[in-house]
Scaffold this active site. Structure first.
Site, PDB file in Angstrom:
ATOM      1  N   ASP A   1       0.816  -1.215   0.000  1.00  0.00           N
ATOM      2  CA  ASP A   1       0.000   0.000   0.000  1.00  0.00           C
ATOM      3  C   ASP A   1       0.851   1.268   0.000  1.00  0.00           C
ATOM      4  O   ASP A   1       0.316   2.370  -0.170  1.00  0.00           O
ATOM      5  CB  ASP A   1      -0.990   0.004   1.166  1.00  0.00           C
ATOM      6  N   SER A   2       2.155   1.125   0.117  1.00  0.00           N
ATOM      7  CA  SER A   2       3.051   2.273  -0.045  1.00  0.00           C
ATOM      8  C   SER A   2       3.014   2.808  -1.471  1.00  0.00           C
ATOM      9  O   SER A   2       3.592   3.864  -1.753  1.00  0.00           O
ATOM     10  CB  SER A   2       4.487   1.907   0.349  1.00  0.00           C
TER      11      SER A   2
ATOM     12  N   GLU B   1       7.919  -3.847  11.915  1.00  0.00           N
ATOM     13  CA  GLU B   1       8.319  -2.527  11.440  1.00  0.00           C
ATOM     14  C   GLU B   1       8.617  -1.571  12.591  1.00  0.00           C
ATOM     15  O   GLU B   1       7.840  -1.452  13.542  1.00  0.00           O
ATOM     16  CB  GLU B   1       7.222  -1.922  10.554  1.00  0.00           C
TER      17      GLU B   1
ATOM     18  N   GLU C   1      -2.410  -5.700   8.262  1.00  0.00           N
ATOM     19  CA  GLU C   1      -1.799  -4.954   9.356  1.00  0.00           C
ATOM     20  C   GLU C   1      -2.608  -5.121  10.637  1.00  0.00           C
ATOM     21  O   GLU C   1      -3.837  -5.200  10.606  1.00  0.00           O
ATOM     22  CB  GLU C   1      -1.722  -3.466   9.014  1.00  0.00           C
TER      23      GLU C   1
ATOM     24  N   LYS D   1      -1.200  -9.664   2.940  1.00  0.00           N
ATOM     25  CA  LYS D   1      -0.691  -9.167   4.227  1.00  0.00           C
ATOM     26  C   LYS D   1      -1.737  -8.267   4.879  1.00  0.00           C
ATOM     27  O   LYS D   1      -2.312  -7.405   4.224  1.00  0.00           O
ATOM     28  CB  LYS D   1       0.616  -8.400   4.058  1.00  0.00           C
TER      29      LYS D   1
END
Length: 284
Positions: free
Chosen positions: A53-54, A184, A122, A120
């Protein structure tokens, strides 16, 4: 790892990553948002190509990852999939796409149908992981800093209490079916502890040297922006080289240096003579 099978087969591919952890072989992951970069990454031997999503802040001009939609992710996943022939392909579940177990399954299946080997999520979403595991969907978890959840970019798990909580959450997500865990922006010692406590691989970004692998944003690795981050090693300076190439192009066009003789095609002498004769006849 990068010379595995074709699209699909996420569970088999994740077991390969788990075998790499067991063998002490580090796992290299890079984000990817487009076809040509996917081709480069596969040729370079990247173990996991990650449509993250970056893409929002690095490609689409968004201010925050939370602006990224399923439509955005699908568009870029399809582009990357066209460039990936053999490598494990991971897709990020964007903000709001997995708030309930049912939504997580529905949206994850859309990614899997488009060729993602795993998705993935979060945050601490145990029920969502359990629901995805029940459907046979391969999953990655993500703890520590979660850009979809946290405001700002501040170090997480920096006290013994918060570190213990992170370890317990990591273990719970592993139990719920997560096959890999991204960590992270946490202290190296915490990354090491989590990695030793889990049987699944850990992939770090700003999480120290002792995780089972590393992931970076491809734009940072290539030096495409002007931002400097402590956790990033810039392996190229695309920003500088790209700007200079564009300046040279503009200058060459303006003075007539481009296109040159090498860039043009000519009529044959015979066809040129016919054309010139036609031009003479057409003149008033």
């Amino acid at each position: 790892m990068a010379d595995g099978g074709g699209a699909g087969g996420g569970a088999q591919r994740t077991s390969t990553l788990q075998a790499m952890k067991g063998a002490g072989e580090k796992i290299a992951v890079l984000t990817c948002y487009d076809y040509p970069t996917a081709v480069w990454q596969e040729e370079a031997g990247v173990d996991v190509i990650f449509v993250a999503d970056s893409v929002g802040t690095n490609i689409l001009g968004y201010e925050d990852e939370r602006e990224v939609t399923m439509a955005d992710m699908i568009h870029h996943l399809k582009a990357v999939r066209r460039g990936v022939k053999h490598t494990y392909l991971l897709a990020d579940m964007p903000f709001g796409s997995c708030d309930t177990p049912d939504a997580a399954v529905e949206n994850a299946l859309r990614f899997v149908d488009l060729g993602a080997d795993a998705v993935k999520l979060e945050g601490y979403k145990v029920e969502a992981f359990e629901a995805l595991a029940a459907r046979g969907i391969d999953t990655w978890a993500h703890l520590g800093l979660n850009p979809q959840i946290h405001d700002g970019r501040r170090l997480k798990a920096k006290t013994a209490t918060t570190a213990v909580r992170l370890v317990k959450r990591a273990q719970a997500l592993q139990q719920a079916g997560a096959g890999v865990l991204v960590l992270e922006l946490i202290p190296e010692e915490v990354g090491d502890l989590v990695t030793r406590r889990l049987t699944i691989p850990t992939i770090g970004i700003a999480a120290g040297r002792l995780t089972d692998g590393q992931v970076l944003v491809v734009a940072d690795v290539l030096g495409m922006g002007d931002r400097e981050f402590r956790h990033v090693a810039r392996y190229s300076e695309f920003s500088t080289a790209g700007r200079e190439a564009m300046r040279r192009y503009v200058a060459d066009v303006r003075v007539g240096r481009f296109p040159g003789e090498r860039q043009v095609r000519h009529l044959s002498a015979r066809e040129l003579a016919v054309l010139e004769a036609e031009e003479v006849r057409a003149s008033p």
